[in-house]
Design a protein around this motif. Structure first.
Motif, PDB file in Angstrom:
ATOM      1  N   THR A 235       9.325 116.976 -50.154  1.00 31.52           N
ATOM      2  CA  THR A 235       9.652 115.858 -49.276  1.00 31.52           C
ATOM      3  C   THR A 235       8.412 115.303 -48.591  1.00 31.52           C
ATOM      4  N   THR A 236       7.525 116.191 -48.149  1.00 37.02           N
ATOM      5  CA  THR A 236       6.281 115.735 -47.527  1.00 37.02           C
ATOM      6  C   THR A 236       5.501 114.820 -48.461  1.00 37.02           C
ATOM      7  N   ASN A 237       5.325 115.249 -49.692  1.00 36.80           N
ATOM      8  CA  ASN A 237       4.570 114.438 -50.648  1.00 36.80           C
ATOM      9  C   ASN A 237       5.310 113.160 -51.017  1.00 36.80           C
ATOM     10  N   ALA A 238       6.628 113.253 -51.175  1.00 37.13           N
ATOM     11  CA  ALA A 238       7.416 112.076 -51.535  1.00 37.13           C
ATOM     12  C   ALA A 238       7.357 111.022 -50.436  1.00 37.13           C
ATOM     13  N   LEU A 239       7.378 111.434 -49.180  1.00 36.52           N
ATOM     14  CA  LEU A 239       7.308 110.477 -48.076  1.00 36.52           C
ATOM     15  C   LEU A 239       5.980 109.717 -48.082  1.00 36.52           C
ATOM     16  N   GLY A 240       4.880 110.453 -48.205  1.00 33.37           N
ATOM     17  CA  GLY A 240       3.571 109.797 -48.230  1.00 33.37           C
ATOM     18  C   GLY A 240       3.414 108.886 -49.425  1.00 33.37           C
ATOM     19  N   ASN A 241       3.817 109.361 -50.604  1.00 27.66           N
ATOM     20  CA  ASN A 241       3.689 108.555 -51.818  1.00 27.66           C
ATOM     21  C   ASN A 241       4.539 107.296 -51.751  1.00 27.66           C
ATOM     22  N   ALA A 242       5.760 107.424 -51.217  1.00 27.58           N
ATOM     23  CA  ALA A 242       6.665 106.285 -51.146  1.00 27.58           C
ATOM     24  C   ALA A 242       6.147 105.223 -50.177  1.00 27.58           C
ATOM     25  N   LEU A 243       5.691 105.659 -49.007  1.00 25.97           N
ATOM     26  CA  LEU A 243       5.182 104.668 -48.058  1.00 25.97           C
ATOM     27  C   LEU A 243       3.933 103.996 -48.599  1.00 25.97           C
ATOM     28  N   ALA A 347      16.400 116.498 -49.644  1.00 25.09           N
ATOM     29  CA  ALA A 347      15.174 115.703 -49.757  1.00 25.09           C
ATOM     30  C   ALA A 347      15.486 114.214 -49.726  1.00 25.09           C
ATOM     31  N   ARG A 348      16.516 113.784 -50.444  1.00 22.71           N
ATOM     32  CA  ARG A 348      16.886 112.367 -50.464  1.00 22.71           C
ATOM     33  C   ARG A 348      17.316 111.899 -49.071  1.00 22.71           C
ATOM     34  N   ALA A 349      18.060 112.732 -48.355  1.00 18.99           N
ATOM     35  CA  ALA A 349      18.488 112.352 -47.012  1.00 18.99           C
ATOM     36  C   ALA A 349      17.286 112.187 -46.085  1.00 18.99           C
ATOM     37  N   GLU A 350      16.337 113.111 -46.158  1.00 17.13           N
ATOM     38  CA  GLU A 350      15.142 113.016 -45.320  1.00 17.13           C
ATOM     39  C   GLU A 350      14.318 111.786 -45.663  1.00 17.13           C
ATOM     40  N   LEU A 351      14.165 111.505 -46.953  1.00 14.78           N
ATOM     41  CA  LEU A 351      13.417 110.319 -47.383  1.00 14.78           C
ATOM     42  C   LEU A 351      14.077 109.050 -46.871  1.00 14.78           C
ATOM     43  N   GLU A 352      15.372 108.955 -47.081  1.00 14.84           N
ATOM     44  CA  GLU A 352      16.100 107.755 -46.661  1.00 14.84           C
ATOM     45  C   GLU A 352      15.993 107.526 -45.158  1.00 14.84           C
TER      46      GLU A 352
END
Length: 392
Positions: A235-243, A347-352
């Protein structure tokens, strides 16, 4: 061919190298590609998806290294996690933990996730510079998974540091020491919870049963460590990559900024575009197999480059474009088959929730440095930013 992951430029942007390899052959022999051992690297989508679900590819690391001279001092609870096992052991362990990550269970966590994200974002004012990774992408999932497992607040900085050290590419001594520190800590926490039971996920695992079956001590420690690490690293990596993807694509950013409710529908494309998992966890051939037209002998590691597969033009046309209208639900960022990430709903909930909060509360957010000045984590397993300086 040489291992492309040894090229420093690969960390900044691996996708040109992936495309070049895939255009030659979607499954290639890499001398010294896995811990100095010859291996095979998969970069094609169809081949990757097939490999992730192929029972002829084993994840039983204990079987692979049996009789070989040990190169590492990983704690057994880290070396032999659920991820490093095959059925029936894997099936048994997964059955005991999946109930914690159902859609219904995660729905109950959403108010807590939103509250944590809001508290973290409250630390910055409009126009102020801050590091999105250190300020939100790291602490949010760490706080959530630690809360879920019942890790005391005072211990959470140590847990996060050990987790980061487990991915310290090129520093085996650091990784090994972190594995022992994390396992020793979880052993102590489990003992404490046995004396003073509570209602956390870890408490439920301690008393978990599947008929007459229950978790052994090493299995319990191993699952606890796995949940801690896997529960926030992706989730940490997905958040940074997505933003970062949105900041580098103004039209997509404007679209979601004007309609934050569109974030859930955009998640699959954001996960596909820059996967938080670069290479899937260790697999090896139990027998000789043919993958993507390449003959792979028995007993060799197979590296599935998830990030490469998600950019395969044969599956996703114009893959280097971020297209929020694309149906990207078939991406492999969470894996595929029996080892697909059990924590994907969380992970999807945290990202959203986190991305939506950023778009609403920081409508003017922008990069504070040129994209080529960004620093990426030095690890081949995950793909994530070491920092992401932005202006709120």
């Amino acid at each position: 061919m040489t291992d492309p992951m040894q090229d420093p430029r690969f960390l900044q942007d691996p996708y040109p190298a992936y495309a070049a390899m895939r255009s030659t052959c979607p499954v290639q022999h890499i001398p010294g590609g896995s811990g100095g051992r010859p291996s095979y690297l998969i970069t094609g989508y169809t081949e990757a998806r097939d490999a992730l679900g192929d029972p002829r590819l084993s994840k039983d690391t204990a079987a692979f290294f049996a009789g070989k001279e040990p190169r590492r001092r990983l704690h057994p609870a880290i070396a032999h996690t659920m991820l490093a096992s095959d059925p029936p052991r894997h099936t048994r362990l997964r059955r005991l933990v999946t109930a914690a990550f159902t859609t219904g269970a995660v729905a109950k966590l959403r108010p807590f996730i939103a509250r944590v994200a809001g508290d973290l974002l409250d630390q910055w004012s409009a126009g102020e510079r801050f590091d999105f990774v250190a300020g939100l992408a790291v602490p949010l999932p760490v706080i959530v998974i630690c809360e879920l497992l019942g890790v005391p607040r005072a211990d959470r900085p140590d847990v996060q540091r050990w987790s980061a050290e487990l991915f310290a590419a090129g520093e085996p001594d650091v990784i090994d020491a972190a594995s022992h520190a994390m396992a020793d800590y979880m052993t102590g926490l489990i003992a404490a919870k046995r004396l003073n039971p509570g209602g956390s996920l870890l408490d439920r695992l301690i008393s978990a049963r599947d008929g007459d079956d229950h978790l052994g001590e090493e299995e319990l420690v191993s699952l606890a460590v796995l949940l801690l690490v896997a529960g926030h690293e992706t989730t940490t990596n997905a958040l940074g990559n997505a933003l970062l993807a949105l900041l580098r694509h103004p039209a997509a950013l404007d679209r979601l900024r004007s309609n934050p409710d569109g974030v859930p529908a955009a998640l699959d494309e954001l996960l596909r575009f820059d996967s938080p998992v670069s290479t899937a966890t260790f697999r090896f051939t139990r027998q000789a197999v043919t993958l993507g037209g390449s003959d792979v002998p028995a007993g060799v590691p197979v590296l599935v480059a998830v990030g490469a597969a998600n950019r395969d033009p044969a599956r996703f046309p114009a893959p280097d474009q971020l297209d929020l209208d694309r149906n990207a639900a078939a991406h492999l960022a969470f894996g595929h088959g029996i080892h697909r990430c059990a924590g994907a709903p969380l992970a999807r909930a945290e990202l959203e929730i986190a991305l939506r909060a950023v778009l609403i509360r920081m409508p003017g957010i922008r990069l504070a440095v040129p994209p080529d000045h960004l620093c990426w984590r030095r690890t081949r397993l995950v793909r994530g930013l070491a920092s992401l300086p932005v202006l709120a």
